[in-house]
Design a protein around this motif. Structure first.
Motif, mmCIF file in Angstrom:
data_model
loop_
_atom_site.group_PDB
_atom_site.id
_atom_site.type_symbol
_atom_site.label_atom_id
_atom_site.label_comp_id
_atom_site.label_asym_id
_atom_site.label_seq_id
_atom_site.Cartn_x
_atom_site.Cartn_y
_atom_site.Cartn_z
ATOM 1 N N LEU A 1 -21.261 1.947 -9.122
ATOM 2 C CA LEU A 1 -22.771 1.845 -9.014
ATOM 3 C C LEU A 1 -23.122 0.095 -9.674
ATOM 4 O O LEU A 1 -23.907 -0.421 -9.031
ATOM 5 C CB LEU A 1 -23.470 2.625 -9.806
ATOM 6 C CG LEU A 1 -23.657 4.115 -9.536
ATOM 7 C CD1 LEU A 1 -24.168 4.890 -10.791
ATOM 8 C CD2 LEU A 1 -24.325 4.042 -8.385
ATOM 9 N N ILE B 1 -22.172 -2.079 -6.392
ATOM 10 C CA ILE B 1 -23.213 -2.108 -5.741
ATOM 11 C C ILE B 1 -24.342 -2.599 -6.183
ATOM 12 O O ILE B 1 -25.118 -3.514 -5.133
ATOM 13 C CB ILE B 1 -23.387 -0.420 -5.329
ATOM 14 C CG1 ILE B 1 -22.375 -0.063 -4.325
ATOM 15 C CG2 ILE B 1 -24.642 -0.333 -4.488
ATOM 16 C CD1 ILE B 1 -22.451 1.699 -4.410
ATOM 17 N N ALA B 2 -24.649 -2.498 -7.498
ATOM 18 C CA ALA B 2 -25.944 -3.217 -7.977
ATOM 19 C C ALA B 2 -25.610 -4.544 -8.017
ATOM 20 O O ALA B 2 -26.562 -5.251 -7.475
ATOM 21 C CB ALA B 2 -25.894 -3.001 -9.348
ATOM 22 N N VAL C 1 -26.007 -5.576 -4.121
ATOM 23 C CA VAL C 1 -27.498 -5.842 -3.746
ATOM 24 C C VAL C 1 -28.578 -6.876 -4.305
ATOM 25 O O VAL C 1 -29.142 -7.772 -3.838
ATOM 26 C CB VAL C 1 -28.208 -4.435 -3.934
ATOM 27 C CG1 VAL C 1 -29.718 -4.423 -3.820
ATOM 28 C CG2 VAL C 1 -27.528 -3.569 -3.209
ATOM 29 N N THR C 2 -28.186 -6.889 -5.532
ATOM 30 C CA THR C 2 -29.006 -8.166 -6.440
ATOM 31 C C THR C 2 -28.598 -9.517 -5.917
ATOM 32 O O THR C 2 -29.264 -10.489 -6.004
ATOM 33 C CB THR C 2 -29.078 -7.970 -7.975
ATOM 34 O OG1 THR C 2 -27.699 -8.061 -8.311
ATOM 35 C CG2 THR C 2 -29.733 -6.505 -8.285
ATOM 36 N N PHE D 1 -25.239 1.524 1.779
ATOM 37 C CA PHE D 1 -25.483 0.062 0.914
ATOM 38 C C PHE D 1 -24.691 -0.998 1.578
ATOM 39 O O PHE D 1 -24.655 -2.151 0.814
ATOM 40 C CB PHE D 1 -25.370 0.479 -0.364
ATOM 41 C CG PHE D 1 -26.100 1.250 -1.120
ATOM 42 C CD1 PHE D 1 -27.169 0.712 -1.872
ATOM 43 C CD2 PHE D 1 -26.064 2.788 -1.101
ATOM 44 C CE1 PHE D 1 -28.370 1.284 -2.273
ATOM 45 C CE2 PHE D 1 -27.317 3.369 -1.643
ATOM 46 C CZ PHE D 1 -28.073 2.892 -2.195
ATOM 47 N N PHE E 1 -20.448 0.420 -15.822
ATOM 48 C CA PHE E 1 -21.498 -0.300 -15.198
ATOM 49 C C PHE E 1 -21.875 -1.600 -15.508
ATOM 50 O O PHE E 1 -21.795 -2.588 -14.644
ATOM 51 C CB PHE E 1 -22.935 0.573 -15.379
ATOM 52 C CG PHE E 1 -24.070 0.177 -14.438
ATOM 53 C CD1 PHE E 1 -24.257 0.393 -13.068
ATOM 54 C CD2 PHE E 1 -24.936 -0.826 -14.983
ATOM 55 C CE1 PHE E 1 -25.187 -0.261 -12.430
ATOM 56 C CE2 PHE E 1 -26.105 -1.357 -14.139
ATOM 57 C CZ PHE E 1 -26.007 -0.839 -12.789
ATOM 58 N N ILE F 1 -33.944 -1.950 -12.861
ATOM 59 C CA ILE F 1 -33.226 -2.928 -12.087
ATOM 60 C C ILE F 1 -33.815 -4.399 -12.164
ATOM 61 O O ILE F 1 -32.859 -5.357 -11.905
ATOM 62 C CB ILE F 1 -33.127 -2.584 -10.365
ATOM 63 C CG1 ILE F 1 -34.255 -2.286 -10.007
ATOM 64 C CG2 ILE F 1 -32.206 -1.408 -10.308
ATOM 65 C CD1 ILE F 1 -34.482 -1.921 -8.527
ATOM 66 N N LEU G 1 -31.496 -6.348 -14.499
ATOM 67 C CA LEU G 1 -30.211 -6.650 -14.238
ATOM 68 C C LEU G 1 -30.164 -8.171 -14.266
ATOM 69 O O LEU G 1 -30.684 -8.846 -13.938
ATOM 70 C CB LEU G 1 -29.940 -5.836 -13.148
ATOM 71 C CG LEU G 1 -29.890 -4.481 -13.046
ATOM 72 C CD1 LEU G 1 -29.268 -3.937 -11.529
ATOM 73 C CD2 LEU G 1 -28.940 -3.895 -13.971
#
Lengths: 352, 610
Positions: B244, B247-248, B251-252, B280, B381, B418, B421
């Protein structure tokens, strides 16, 4: 990607641009440092001259090389490039090609780099049918480390590391590539610019992994290893040109040819003895690789008439092709909301 | 009618044959416990063999869960309750139990044959050897078979296999776990297998009802929900949390991820986890070997993507040369090492944090790179995000250290907002950086070089493993240039110390001893310190999340205590590092049993020094 790029996603060297490019656009201007007379010069010149044909601007072409004399190739190209570590260029190229299908990706190395330390990456890139063009500059010797036996050195070859003669059988690179399931397999010679260019063109047009063995002369440690294929006096007798759809024949007057025996193997014959109608007609697109495999075994180490040209060129699924659109779309659409949902997936509970 | 007894915390260990579904039953109990609102930490413990000989001690698979009405830090030192599905499971775990603990056994499995396989001369249930424990003999197999009788399409073999869910039902009753969490899971999991679904539900309910109606189990325990910080939680293991986090970060940052990996225990689960995340935009490639995996990630990084590879110790050995290339190329890349007991093949499923020196120094030449270590399953994470942040901001390979314990263990995770983050900005080079020229090694204020990706007009460049001229990146053998480039690479990494959180100390007035840890020793150290303090002892502790560079205040913190004790599951690698770095007489507590540290061991070590 919010960068200043030519926005082509048409894929792996098959795009074309309105702009035209010249050989100079692909030459980095860095001083070349191979030994005088090295076959690498000829390959470099042929590649630089050929690349404008792709219609791609230099920034969309990438050369990835390994270690060895041939590894320096990347520095001389006015493209993007990495001079990586020993044998790993096909793996670097795999990572790049799979993530950037808009690029034309070329991996290049010598026989030691690609067939010895990097053998595993080579066969798997071919098995996967990665969209990369792999050039193996085969001079049958280690040059940069100054003259040891390589995996293509002939049995009995005397080198610094084999003073009593090599006790190993050499690889047959084409047979190896065919065995790995390569969809495009070709052989050419450094000193034959036209043929070399033809093969590069065919490889560039091929929509998957292309394996090209280039017989390359090392004037220092293994001089004239391929002389019979290029010298005026012997060339006709030793070079067997493979052309798709044509009967395989060679010699100054085409007096010799290749037939396939009932057991599937191939043999050299006098055309007069068998008649033209019995000659093997080359079929590079044949789905079954057996005949290409037999042709690859027609000679070992240029001790006999040796076929050059495209042995095999078949279309099969290219790695990543089927998932490319899905991944691209996912990347463009996934945002904070989807990420938030992913983080909250499964059983959750709230503490107030 | 059974009595209800309140408990602050409970440690349950459920053990059986490796084919008995112990991990599944344990995992479901953990999920229900998490949703119920207890704090928890789990620890699976299974053999390396896929199917070790049935009925033998070697083939025992176990799952331990520690849950409480307050925050807890470890999976528990010793179980209060052991569920043993066969004699081997009893034999391999009974020695860890304290007097008065509860043992629940599957009575049906205590056959003469199974007793022999487990190495028992006599039946421990009958020879008086378990008198110090509360033993409950439940005929789980036969009750499961009976509960599933008449379900069409279910053989008696299928039925017997559902006995793990019977055991789960019993435990769910004993500790008042909510039923719907497990029921819904069974319904989803076996949706396509009607009869099996019915059988599993029946077995689960039979176990629960057995607890409720029989007088065999006379006590029901109540462990109230824990008062955790407000927010939404889910239960995660370190593998999921790492996936996760990656992936975060993808994406960010807007960087598509290429994850290249070769199967290896205990890192393969991360490969599986990410392979499912195509939606994703995660591209996963199973490489032909460890070296290829590293090169694929690096090739993708050159192309402007988030290149990640994951492995365990043996794979790190093989990736070393490529990581060195990434140091020279100064490209972002993340290498995840899920450490396991070594050397060589060692004990693949067993945790050990013994790759620290390798992460720091395991490459030829001077090749410094940032090293980040995860401390708890949920912290994976944050650690993954931090590894990506440093890689991208500093154009460098980053090693993220996890281990077999963190990967498989689970705990509640406060799901982050999110918007909070960390920002990761690729800052791709767009054009010339020195008049009309582009210098690939012209550095910014962080000493990071530009990330110019293929396709960018006018920025074409060639880089490689050969030493590069400062600025231009051209090949250079100049003596002074090599000295300068070596320093620049080192200074860049050292400079990160200003960009990371300082070492935070959990101090107590009067404490003269500081316990220092890194990686998965976080939980046991915190718990051990807590126990000492509960007894009135004065002790401080601190934990390193960055191992290179160390936080800027590390020396100052360590020197401010009379004694420093470094606790780690290796031969003292961090203790040697801080001794050399700060010239302090750090003491070392080490454990090399392929098992996580225990809070009791830390407690003991601290008390010896007070």
């Amino acid at each position: 990607m919010a960068v200043n790029t030519h926005n082509h996603m048409s894929g792996n060297g098959s795009g074309s641009d309105a702009a035209t490019f010249t050989k100079q656009d692909f030459a980095s201007g860095e001083e070349t440092r191979w030994c005088p007379g090295c076959g690498d010069y000829a390959v470099l010149a042929a590649v630089q001259e050929f690349l404008p044909e792709l219609g791609l601007p230099p920034e969309r072409v990438v050369f990835l090389t390994g270690i060895g004399c041939a590894g320096r190739f990347a520095y001389y190209m006015n493209t993007y490039g990495i001079h990586g570590i020993h044998g790993r260029a096909p793996a670097l190229a795999t990572g790049l090609a799979i993530s950037r299908p808009d690029l034309s990706v070329w991996a290049l190395g010598g026989d030691g780099d690609m067939l010895s330390i990097g053998g595993n990456h080579l066969i798997h890139a071919l098995r996967r049918n990665m969209p990369i063009k792999i050039l193996v500059l085969n001079n049958q010797v280690y040059g940069l480390t100054k003259g040891q036996a390589s995996p293509t050195s002939a049995f009995g070859k005397v080198t610094k590391s084999t003073p009593f003669g090599s006790e190993d059988q050499p690889f047959n690179p084409l047979a190896l590539a065919l065995g790995a399931g390569a969809s495009f397999v070709a052989r050419t010679v450094d000193r034959d610019r036209r043929h070399l260019t033809q093969v590069l063109r065919a490889a560039a047009e091929h929509p998957g992994a292309a394996f090209i063995e280039i017989y390359q002369n090392c004037p220092i440690f293994n001089d004239e290893a391929y002389a019979v294929l290029t010298d005026k006096d012997t060339k006709d007798a030793f070079q067997i040109r493979l052309e798709h759809g044509q009967p395989i024949r060679f010699g100054a007057d085409g007096e010799r040819g290749v037939v396939q025996r009932p057991d599937g193997s191939v043999a050299i014959v006098e055309v007069a003895d068998v008649g033209e109608q019995d000659l093997l007609v080359h079929d590079a697109h044949c789905a079954d690789p057996s005949r290409a495999f037999a042709l690859a075994h027609l000679s070992q180490n240029v001790s006999a008439p040796t076929p050059v040209g495209v042995f095999r060129s078949v279309v099969r699924p290219v790695h990543g092709e089927s998932s490319q659109a899905e991944l691209q779309a996912a990347h463009e659409t996934v945002g904070p909301a989807e990420l938030d949902a992913l983080l909250h997936a499964g059983a959750t509970w709230t503490v107030n | 009618m059974s009595r209800t007894v309140d408990k602050d915390r409970v440690v349950i260990r459920i053990a059986g044959d490796s084919g008995d579904g112990m991990q599944l039953a344990g995992g479901r109990f953990a999920e229900a416990t998490a949703v119920f609102g207890n704090d928890l930490v789990t620890a699976p413990d299974y053999p390396a063999e896929v199917r070790a000989p049935t009925g033998t001690v070697r083939g025992v698979s176990a799952f331990q869960i520690h849950f409480a009405s307050r925050d807890i830090l470890t999976p528990g030192d010793t179980p209060n309750v052991l569920v043993a599905m066969n004699p081997a499971a009893l034999k391999s775990n009974v020695d860890t139990l304290e007097s008065g603990s509860t043992i629940v056994v599957n009575d049906d499995a205590f056959t003469k044959r199974n007793l022999v396989k487990a190495g028992y001369d006599s039946n421990p249930l009958e020879d008086g050897s378990l008198t110090e424990f509360q033993v409950h003999r439940l005929p789980m197999t036969s009750m499961t078979v009976r509960a599933t009788e008449g379900i069409e399409g279910v053989s008696s073999r299928d039925a017997a296999r559902a006995k793990n869910l019977f055991a789960l039902g019993v435990l769910s009753w004993m500790y008042g776990r909510p039923l719907p969490v497990t029921e819904e899971w069974i319904e989803q999991k076996f949706a396509k297998h009607g009869p099996i679904l019915t059988a599993n539900l029946a077995a689960f309910h039979a176990g629960y009802n057995f607890g409720e109606t029989t007088e065999l189990l006379d006590v029901q325990y109540r462990v109230k929900p824990a008062a955790l910080p407000a927010g939404t939680y889910r239960n995660v293991d370190g593998t999921t949390a790492t996936a996760l986090g990656l992936i975060a970060a993808s994406v960010t940052s807007g960087l598509p991820m290429l994850f290249a990996s070769y199967p290896i225990t205990p890192a393969s689960e991360l490969l599986h986890e990410l392979a499912r995340q195509r939606r994703f935009g995660v591209r996963v490639i199973q490489a032909e070997d460890e070296i290829a995996a590293a090169n694929m990630a690096l090739g993708a990084a050159f192309g402007g993507q988030l290149g990640v590879t994951a492995t365990s110790g043996p794979g790190m050995d093989l990736k070393a040369e490529t990581i060195g290339l990434a140091v020279a190329l100064e490209l972002p890349m993340v290498i995840i090492d899920v450490q396991r007991a070594g050397p060589s093949t060692g004990m693949p499923t067993k945790p050990e944090s013994s790759d620290l020196m390798m992460a720091l120094y395991g490459r030829h030449g001077e090749s410094p790179l940032p090293v980040v270590a995860a401390a708890t399953p949920a912290h994976c994470f944050d650690a993954a995000l931090e590894a990506v942040r440093l890689a991208v901001d500093y154009r460098t390979p980053v090693i993220l250290l996890s281990d077999a314990f963190l990967a498989n263990s689970s705990e509640p995770w406060l799901i982050p907002n999110i918007d909070e983050l960390p920002r990761i900005d690729p800052r791709f080079a767009q054009g010339p950086n020195l008049d009309d020229d582009f210098l690939p090694y012209l550095r910014d204020e962080r000493l990071a070089r530009p990330w110019a990706i293929p396709g960018t007009i006018g920025l074409g460049h060639r880089i490689g493993g050969l030493e590069k001229e400062d600025g231009t990146g051209n090949i250079s053998y100049e003596p002074e240039n090599h000295a300068r480039m070596t320093s620049l690479r080192a200074e860049k990494v050292e400079g990160i110390a200003q960009d990371i959180a300082p070492l935070e100390v959990d101090h107590e007035d009067g404490a003269e001893l500081l316990v220092l840890g890194w990686g998965s020793s976080y939980g046991p150290i915190k718990a051990g310190v807590r126990r000492v303090r509960d007894r009135g002892g004065k002790v401080a502790c601190a934990h390193l999340f960055h191992l290179n560079p160390l936080p800027a205040n590390t020396g100052e913190v360590l020197r401010s205590y009379r004694r420093v004790l470094v606790a780690e599951t290796n031969m003292g690698q961090l203790s040697r590092l801080v001794r050399a770095e700060f010239l302090i007489g750090a003491e070392s507590f080490t454990k090399l049993e392929g098992e996580p540290m225990l809070a009791a061991e830390i407690e003991h070590e601290i008390l010896e020094r007070l």
